[in-house]
Write an enzyme that holds these catalytic residues in place. Sequence first.
Site, PDB file in Angstrom:
ATOM      1  CD  GLU A  75      12.258   2.531  11.921  1.00 53.04           C
ATOM      2  OE1 GLU A  75      11.712   2.687  13.018  1.00 53.04           O
ATOM      3  OE2 GLU A  75      11.793   2.983  10.862  1.00 53.04           O
ATOM      4  CG  HIS A 159       7.718   5.727  14.092  1.00 52.82           C
ATOM      5  ND1 HIS A 159       8.475   4.707  14.623  1.00 52.82           N
ATOM      6  CD2 HIS A 159       8.128   5.841  12.815  1.00 52.82           C
ATOM      7  CE1 HIS A 159       9.316   4.245  13.704  1.00 52.82           C
ATOM      8  NE2 HIS A 159       9.130   4.924  12.599  1.00 52.82           N
TER       9      HIS A 159
HETATM   10 ZN   LIG Z   1       9.995   4.503  10.733  1.00 47.76          ZN
END
Ligand SMILES: [Zn+2]
Length: 233
Positions: A75, A159
């Site tokens: 990410e 999330h």
């Molecule tokens: Zn994350």
Amino acid sequence: MSNDVRELVAASSRILAQAGHDDLIWGHSSARDPGGRGVWIKSAEWGLDEVTAERVHLVSPEGKVLDGSGVAHSEYPIHTEIMAARPDVGGVVHTHPPHAVALAAAGQPLRPVSHAANYFVPPEVPAFTETADLVLTPALGRSVARTLGDARAVFLVNHGIVAVGPTLQQATVAAVLLERACAQQLLTAAAGGEPSWSPPEESLSKREHIYHDRAVSAVWDHLVRRLPGAGER
Ligand SMILES: [Zn+2]
């Protein structure tokens, strides 16, 4: 120099772990590379509480590890694309803190029921709802940056959170405050009754009185002193 920034990212990571942001091996914080090459961030596969300077590396906007070792977090575009969109940002935190995730998943906007939320509200903390999946591409990273806008934080609904600041020290304090604010709001909601919170003018004045730069800097120093083993260094 690279040693200082590595130590900074390591301290930020361990502070976040201690402040309830740890989620096994997930979550990361980064500092902008002063040379413009990318972001200094913990390598993947370590818990936030395990981050030392040696486990921090430099990742380019294309996701390449330019300095240091280990696997880059998938990410990384959250960090590189926010830094690209926000020249004022020097530090980015992305974690999965339980109270913030619960509040955003419940569809509740953050309300300043105690001091902490006044660091963010007003404006309302934006919510990113395009996907709850991982932010794996520069395009999705740009989309998170667009939702964040000029704000200090954004909820990634179902999330986690992203918090930013002019420095990683400030971004880290912001992330710590956001989770505390969300926990306080959940506690308030659980108490029933008729919750109250500060109106916008009071929030802005509280922000000035409580969270001025000197205080935020002192909070960072306090969080560093509270790290396990801090007294031995
Ligand atoms: Zn994350």
